[in-house]
Write a protein that holds these residues in place. Structure first.
Motif, PDB file in Angstrom:
ATOM      1  N   UNK A   4       3.305 -55.297 -15.519  1.00 39.70           N
ATOM      2  CA  UNK A   4       2.263 -55.552 -16.513  1.00 39.70           C
ATOM      3  C   UNK A   4       1.525 -54.263 -16.869  1.00 39.70           C
ATOM      4  N   UNK A   5       1.236 -53.446 -15.874  1.00 42.90           N
ATOM      5  CA  UNK A   5       0.552 -52.182 -16.153  1.00 42.90           C
ATOM      6  C   UNK A   5       1.462 -51.223 -16.911  1.00 42.90           C
ATOM      7  N   UNK A   6       2.764 -51.237 -16.640  1.00 39.92           N
ATOM      8  CA  UNK A   6       3.692 -50.416 -17.428  1.00 39.92           C
ATOM      9  C   UNK A   6       3.720 -50.890 -18.870  1.00 39.92           C
ATOM     10  N   UNK A   7       3.721 -52.219 -19.038  1.00 41.04           N
ATOM     11  CA  UNK A   7       3.665 -52.778 -20.388  1.00 41.04           C
ATOM     12  C   UNK A   7       2.387 -52.324 -21.091  1.00 41.04           C
ATOM     13  N   UNK A   8       1.255 -52.390 -20.389  1.00 40.10           N
ATOM     14  CA  UNK A   8      -0.016 -51.963 -20.983  1.00 40.10           C
ATOM     15  C   UNK A   8       0.017 -50.496 -21.391  1.00 40.10           C
ATOM     16  N   UNK A   9       0.605 -49.665 -20.534  1.00 43.87           N
ATOM     17  CA  UNK A   9       0.692 -48.242 -20.851  1.00 43.87           C
ATOM     18  C   UNK A   9       1.515 -48.023 -22.115  1.00 43.87           C
ATOM     19  N   UNK A  10       2.664 -48.659 -22.199  1.00 42.73           N
ATOM     20  CA  UNK A  10       3.507 -48.519 -23.390  1.00 42.73           C
ATOM     21  C   UNK A  10       2.841 -49.122 -24.625  1.00 42.73           C
ATOM     22  N   UNK A  11       2.201 -50.265 -24.444  1.00 45.49           N
ATOM     23  CA  UNK A  11       1.513 -50.921 -25.562  1.00 45.49           C
ATOM     24  C   UNK A  11       0.356 -50.061 -26.059  1.00 45.49           C
ATOM     25  N   UNK A  12      -0.414 -49.491 -25.132  1.00 47.17           N
ATOM     26  CA  UNK A  12      -1.523 -48.619 -25.525  1.00 47.17           C
ATOM     27  C   UNK A  12      -1.041 -47.383 -26.254  1.00 47.17           C
ATOM     28  N   UNK A  13       0.045 -46.777 -25.759  1.00 47.74           N
ATOM     29  CA  UNK A  13       0.602 -45.609 -26.439  1.00 47.74           C
ATOM     30  C   UNK A  13       1.162 -45.989 -27.810  1.00 47.74           C
ATOM     31  N   UNK A  14       1.735 -47.182 -27.917  1.00 45.78           N
ATOM     32  CA  UNK A  14       2.222 -47.653 -29.219  1.00 45.78           C
ATOM     33  C   UNK A  14       1.059 -47.853 -30.190  1.00 45.78           C
ATOM     34  N   UNK A  15      -0.069 -48.340 -29.691  1.00 41.60           N
ATOM     35  CA  UNK A  15      -1.249 -48.488 -30.556  1.00 41.60           C
ATOM     36  C   UNK A  15      -1.779 -47.133 -31.015  1.00 41.60           C
ATOM     37  N   UNK A  16      -1.736 -46.153 -30.136  1.00 43.78           N
ATOM     38  CA  UNK A  16      -2.178 -44.810 -30.529  1.00 43.78           C
ATOM     39  C   UNK A  16      -1.226 -44.237 -31.579  1.00 43.78           C
ATOM     40  N   UNK A  17       0.079 -44.466 -31.407  1.00 42.03           N
ATOM     41  CA  UNK A  17       1.038 -44.056 -32.429  1.00 42.03           C
ATOM     42  C   UNK A  17       0.793 -44.835 -33.728  1.00 42.03           C
ATOM     43  N   UNK A  79      -7.908 -60.407 -16.080  1.00 46.27           N
ATOM     44  CA  UNK A  79      -8.465 -61.092 -17.246  1.00 46.27           C
ATOM     45  C   UNK A  79      -8.961 -60.080 -18.277  1.00 46.27           C
ATOM     46  N   UNK A  80      -9.585 -59.003 -17.812  1.00 45.06           N
ATOM     47  CA  UNK A  80     -10.049 -57.960 -18.725  1.00 45.06           C
ATOM     48  C   UNK A  80      -8.909 -57.326 -19.502  1.00 45.06           C
ATOM     49  N   UNK A  81      -7.793 -57.085 -18.832  1.00 44.53           N
ATOM     50  CA  UNK A  81      -6.625 -56.520 -19.526  1.00 44.53           C
ATOM     51  C   UNK A  81      -6.072 -57.488 -20.563  1.00 44.53           C
ATOM     52  N   UNK A  82      -6.043 -58.764 -20.226  1.00 48.34           N
ATOM     53  CA  UNK A  82      -5.562 -59.767 -21.183  1.00 48.34           C
ATOM     54  C   UNK A  82      -6.494 -59.862 -22.388  1.00 48.34           C
ATOM     55  N   UNK A  83      -7.788 -59.763 -22.151  1.00 49.84           N
ATOM     56  CA  UNK A  83      -8.761 -59.806 -23.247  1.00 49.84           C
ATOM     57  C   UNK A  83      -8.604 -58.581 -24.145  1.00 49.84           C
ATOM     58  N   UNK A  84      -8.280 -57.428 -23.562  1.00 46.67           N
ATOM     59  CA  UNK A  84      -8.046 -56.229 -24.376  1.00 46.67           C
ATOM     60  C   UNK A  84      -6.821 -56.400 -25.274  1.00 46.67           C
ATOM     61  N   UNK A  85      -5.797 -57.071 -24.775  1.00 46.67           N
ATOM     62  CA  UNK A  85      -4.625 -57.330 -25.618  1.00 46.67           C
ATOM     63  C   UNK A  85      -5.007 -58.244 -26.774  1.00 46.67           C
ATOM     64  N   UNK A  86      -5.782 -59.291 -26.496  1.00 48.63           N
ATOM     65  CA  UNK A  86      -6.265 -60.175 -27.556  1.00 48.63           C
ATOM     66  C   UNK A  86      -7.084 -59.383 -28.571  1.00 48.63           C
ATOM     67  N   UNK A  87      -7.926 -58.504 -28.077  1.00 47.12           N
ATOM     68  CA  UNK A  87      -8.750 -57.678 -28.954  1.00 47.12           C
ATOM     69  C   UNK A  87      -7.887 -56.811 -29.869  1.00 47.12           C
ATOM     70  N   UNK A  88      -6.812 -56.258 -29.316  1.00 51.90           N
ATOM     71  CA  UNK A  88      -5.950 -55.406 -30.143  1.00 51.90           C
ATOM     72  C   UNK A  88      -5.302 -56.205 -31.266  1.00 51.90           C
ATOM     73  N   UNK A  89      -4.915 -57.435 -30.984  1.00 46.72           N
ATOM     74  CA  UNK A  89      -4.320 -58.275 -32.026  1.00 46.72           C
ATOM     75  C   UNK A  89      -5.342 -58.552 -33.128  1.00 46.72           C
ATOM     76  N   UNK A  90      -6.566 -58.862 -32.731  1.00 42.94           N
ATOM     77  CA  UNK A  90      -7.620 -59.113 -33.718  1.00 42.94           C
ATOM     78  C   UNK A  90      -7.912 -57.872 -34.553  1.00 42.94           C
ATOM     79  N   UNK A  91      -7.959 -56.716 -33.926  1.00 36.36           N
ATOM     80  CA  UNK A  91      -8.284 -55.491 -34.659  1.00 36.36           C
ATOM     81  C   UNK A  91      -7.143 -55.036 -35.566  1.00 36.36           C
TER      82      UNK A  91
END
Length: 138
Positions: A4-17, A79-91
């Motif tokens: 899950x943390x690897x997914x978050x790292x890749x997802x965060x880098x994809x958002x920065x890209x 839960x905080x990490x999951x909420x951040x993913x939800x936030x990214x979808x909304x933004x």
């Protein structure tokens, strides 16, 4: 590092890209389309910066170690990490939908920013739990 943390790292880098790519969208689509309408352009730029904000938050959350105990803190961080993913979808949705010029109609942005704040506070529970009042004054 968990999957899950690897997914978050890749997802965060994809958002920065994605932030860089949406910058090109602003340059080639929004700027010519709205011309001198400064309200539309500023709303689009604000939405654009929120994408960088959430991408950096998610990337940072992937780099924070999960504490081994207590269980409630581990749950709050997940839960905080999951909420951040939800936030990214909304933004992301807000970037493409909410730059109409109506400042009061930015519902996706509002909930995206509130959920980013909530996710950040939940992630900070590790620091809050480790903090002792005596540490502050030494």
């Amino acid at each position: 590092m968990t999957r899950f943390r690897k997914f978050l790292l890749l997802y965060g880098l994809a958002l920065i890209f994605g932030f860089a790519m949406t910058g090109q969208y602003l340059k080639h689509v929004v700027k010519p389309g709205f011309g001198d309408d400064i309200v539309h352009r500023m709303m689009a730029r604000a939405n654009h910066i929120y994408l960088l904000f959430i991408g950096l938050l998610i990337t940072a959350s992937a780099l924070v170690d999960d504490p081994s105990r207590p269980r409630l803190i581990v749950l709050a961080m997940r839960l905080g990490r999951a909420v951040l993913i939800l936030s990214s979808v909304l933004l992301i949705a807000a970037f493409f939908r909410e730059h109409s010029g109506a400042l009061h109609d930015r519902v996706l942005n509002r909930y995206g920013c509130i959920s980013a704040l909530t996710g950040g506070v939940l992630l900070a529970t590790k620091a809050f739990a480790a903090w002792k009042p005596a540490d502050r004054w030494s």
